[in-house]
Design a protein around this motif. Structure first.
Motif, mmCIF file in Angstrom:
data_model
loop_
_atom_site.group_PDB
_atom_site.id
_atom_site.type_symbol
_atom_site.label_atom_id
_atom_site.label_comp_id
_atom_site.label_asym_id
_atom_site.label_seq_id
_atom_site.Cartn_x
_atom_site.Cartn_y
_atom_site.Cartn_z
ATOM 1 N N ASN A 161 0.810 -1.224 0.000
ATOM 2 C CA ASN A 161 0.000 0.000 0.000
ATOM 3 C C ASN A 161 0.845 1.276 0.000
ATOM 4 O O ASN A 161 0.325 2.368 0.218
ATOM 5 C CB ASN A 161 -0.952 0.015 1.205
ATOM 6 C CG ASN A 161 -0.207 -0.010 2.537
ATOM 7 O OD1 ASN A 161 1.014 -0.156 2.583
ATOM 8 N ND2 ASN A 161 -0.941 0.116 3.629
ATOM 9 N N HIS A 162 2.140 1.170 -0.269
ATOM 10 C CA HIS A 162 2.995 2.359 -0.312
ATOM 11 C C HIS A 162 2.735 3.143 -1.595
ATOM 12 O O HIS A 162 2.387 2.575 -2.629
ATOM 13 C CB HIS A 162 4.471 1.957 -0.225
ATOM 14 C CG HIS A 162 4.832 1.340 1.090
ATOM 15 N ND1 HIS A 162 5.937 0.531 1.251
ATOM 16 C CD2 HIS A 162 4.230 1.391 2.294
ATOM 17 C CE1 HIS A 162 6.006 0.127 2.505
ATOM 18 N NE2 HIS A 162 4.974 0.628 3.151
ATOM 19 N N VAL A 188 -2.863 6.372 -12.363
ATOM 20 C CA VAL A 188 -1.898 5.654 -11.540
ATOM 21 C C VAL A 188 -0.662 5.373 -12.377
ATOM 22 O O VAL A 188 -0.761 4.924 -13.520
ATOM 23 C CB VAL A 188 -2.501 4.351 -10.959
ATOM 24 C CG1 VAL A 188 -2.990 3.423 -12.049
ATOM 25 C CG2 VAL A 188 -1.499 3.643 -10.060
ATOM 26 N N VAL A 189 0.511 5.647 -11.826
ATOM 27 C CA VAL A 189 1.785 5.433 -12.496
ATOM 28 C C VAL A 189 2.478 4.250 -11.835
ATOM 29 O O VAL A 189 2.694 4.249 -10.615
ATOM 30 C CB VAL A 189 2.677 6.687 -12.411
ATOM 31 C CG1 VAL A 189 4.044 6.426 -13.034
ATOM 32 C CG2 VAL A 189 1.992 7.876 -13.087
ATOM 33 N N THR A 190 2.816 3.249 -12.612
ATOM 34 C CA THR A 190 3.539 2.072 -12.125
ATOM 35 C C THR A 190 4.764 1.859 -13.015
ATOM 36 O O THR A 190 4.921 2.536 -14.034
ATOM 37 C CB THR A 190 2.646 0.817 -12.166
ATOM 38 O OG1 THR A 190 2.511 0.391 -13.530
ATOM 39 C CG2 THR A 190 1.271 1.091 -11.574
ATOM 40 N N PRO A 191 5.633 0.904 -12.668
ATOM 41 C CA PRO A 191 6.756 0.619 -13.579
ATOM 42 C C PRO A 191 6.292 0.202 -14.975
ATOM 43 O O PRO A 191 7.033 0.303 -15.939
ATOM 44 C CB PRO A 191 7.485 -0.526 -12.874
ATOM 45 C CG PRO A 191 7.129 -0.380 -11.439
ATOM 46 C CD PRO A 191 5.736 0.140 -11.421
ATOM 47 N N VAL A 221 1.642 7.377 -7.680
ATOM 48 C CA VAL A 221 2.753 6.522 -8.086
ATOM 49 C C VAL A 221 2.768 5.294 -7.179
ATOM 50 O O VAL A 221 2.835 5.431 -5.955
ATOM 51 C CB VAL A 221 4.105 7.261 -8.004
ATOM 52 C CG1 VAL A 221 5.245 6.329 -8.404
ATOM 53 C CG2 VAL A 221 4.090 8.512 -8.860
ATOM 54 N N LYS A 222 2.683 4.099 -7.787
ATOM 55 C CA LYS A 222 2.721 2.844 -7.028
ATOM 56 C C LYS A 222 3.926 2.033 -7.464
ATOM 57 O O LYS A 222 4.252 1.963 -8.645
ATOM 58 C CB LYS A 222 1.452 2.029 -7.297
ATOM 59 C CG LYS A 222 0.176 2.704 -6.823
ATOM 60 C CD LYS A 222 0.005 2.644 -5.336
ATOM 61 C CE LYS A 222 -0.212 1.237 -4.846
ATOM 62 N NZ LYS A 222 -0.428 1.184 -3.376
#
Length: 490
Positions: free
Chosen positions: A220-221, A431-434, A488-489
């Protein structure tokens, strides 16, 4: 769902137990309560009934009070949202594996209107900065050792390397003059002996990059670009330099691998200290005795690392913002951990697991918050509102508040069903992920969607009843509601 708590007021419930100490859950009637969390707590407390067998030691071991915040939910061994006040004994297991995980909030000079035209491009920039090698964070072995030994002191007191630029110097230059007063416990916990992390420290005088500092972490960070949706206490908001429409950066992260290692070291030391006792990993603390010092060194070093890591993450977000809006500046409002063991000024020890400090006026003397109370950062579920409050130092709550909305469903339960609701959420939320959604293979995209679904809004309690409980019980007073623009996740 039935549970063993007994309601005693509009905001408080009690848990009958053989232990001779108050056990108080703060929750209004509209806060969902988990029977599984209550059972987990009862199991833990049942083990502590053996504490009287420690009374022949010096000092005696006692549990004085248990406070449970409204985001109380099942954890791993002890529920999230549990605060213990002990004397003469530490329970390292009671703060979990993510030692010193916490929240930081930074204000910016931007408004929502300034930023909204750039949101599409900002997504790509954030992905590059956080996940594609553009953070430019290099440090020397001396600086890394200083991170573990002195936390924020590594930023403000350790000289820059002649060739050092980029994120480390950006974060250092952005810190306000009173930065130490804007981190709980000064962001600099005492460490007499730095634990041996030689694989991370590297060469003392050479600049190198590493995979730890500047990492969001999983679960959940997050790092979230938000804006101030509304002010709920204009006087306090003015004192904290908050305005409606202002863009802020919220960071939720912990100590990563260091925290897990510190937690393991602490548990091992506790189990070895009293192998004959049935108490669950209890570490006696004697006045003037050194037995617990290696444990606190390990925990404090992890906390120092976590505080610096959150500052670096905020600096990375500021770097991305300034690429699109040059001249943007950020300033630390406050940072505090919510998984840690603290010495209580009145004596004994406070163990917080998933509970953020919420001291009132008296506890904040000598800081910028002496007339407002301690800033309390309470994030909502992903894509939902978060809240900023001012602590009131309620003794019955052990000067502690919720660290979030709290889980309603486990990660496994969240994966089952709710497909239409989840896809509707993704359409409306940035949402931004790798992973770059537009270029990923379908199978990889599906895996990332499964991970995100574990943190979707339906997996969490509503934030409204949690905030009402904090306000109506006198734990903390709401100051501002914040809404997300991009998350950002890891």
């Amino acid at each position: 769902m039935s549970h063993p708590f007994r309601r005693v007021s509009a905001t408080q419930l009690t848990l009958p137990h053989a232990l001779d100490c108050p056990i108080t859950l703060f929750a209004t009637p509209d806060v969902p309560l988990q029977r599984a969390a209550a059972q987990e707590l009862t199991t833990f407390l049942d083990r502590l009934t053996h504490l009287p067998t420690l009374h022949g030691r010096t000092p005696p071991a006692r549990l004085h009070r248990v406070a449970l915040t409204p985001d109380f939910h099942k954890g791993a061994g002890i529920p999230v949202g549990t605060v213990l006040h002990t004397e003469g004994v530490l329970f390292p297991e009671a703060i979990g594996n993510d030692v010193a995980c916490g929240m930081g909030l930074h204000t910016t000079t931007l408004t929502r209107d300034d930023l909204e035209p750039h949101l599409d491009a900002l997504e790509d920039t954030l992905r590059r900065v956080f996940f594609q090698g553009q953070r430019r964070l290099s440090t020397t072995g001396k600086q890394r050792e200083a991170v573990l030994r002195s936390g924020i002191g590594a930023l403000v007191d350790t000289p820059l390397h002649p060739g050092q630029s980029g994120l480390w110097s950006r974060v250092r230059d952005s810190l306000p003059a009173d930065a130490r007063q804007r981190l709980h416990a000064g962001g600099q916990l005492p460490v007499l002996s730095v634990p041996a992390h030689l694989d991370w420290l590297r060469e003392p005088h050479h600049l190198t990059h590493d995979a730890q500092l500047g990492s969001v972490g999983g679960g959940n960070h997050f790092v979230e670009i938000q804006y101030v949706h509304r002010l709920l206490d204009r006087d306090t908001a003015h004192h904290w330099h908050l305005k409606a429409g202002q863009v802020v950066v919220m960071v939720h992260s912990g100590s990563l691998g260091f925290g897990h290692l510190a937690a393991q070291q602490a548990r091992t030391a506790a189990q070895a200290a009293l192998p004959e006792e049935p108490v669950w990993a209890a570490l006696p603390v004697r006045d003037g005795g050194p037995a617990h010092q290696p444990v606190m060194d390990a925990l404090n070093a992890a906390a120092n690392f976590a505080a610096v890591n959150r500052l670096c993450l905020a600096g990375m977000a500021a770097q991305a913002l300034s690429e699109h809006l040059p001249g943007t500046s950020t300033s630390l409002l406050y940072d505090a951990p919510h998984n840690f063991i603290w010495p209580d000024p009145a004596g004994g020890w406070l163990h917080r697991k998933g509970a953020t400090p919420a001291r009132g006026f008296a506890g904040m003397q000598g800081t910028p918050f002496a007339f407002t109370g301690e800033p309390v950062i309470v994030p909502g579920s992903m894509g939902g509102s978060s809240f900023l409050l001012a602590g009131r130092g309620l003794p019955e709550a052990l000067s502690s508040a919720s660290h979030g909305a709290g889980r309603l469903r486990s990660r496994g339960e969240a994966m089952r069903g709710h497909d239409d609701e989840f896809h509707a959420f993704l359409r409306d939320f940035r949402v931004v992920t790798p992973l770059d959604w537009r270029r990923a293979r379908p199978d990889i995209q599906a895996q990332k969607l499964r991970e995100l679904k574990q943190e979707a809004p339906f997996a969490y309690k509503g934030i409204g009843p949690v905030i009402r409980t904090l306000a109506e019980s006198g734990i903390a007073a709401p100051v501002a509601e914040l809404r997300p623009l991009i998350t950002v996740k890891g």
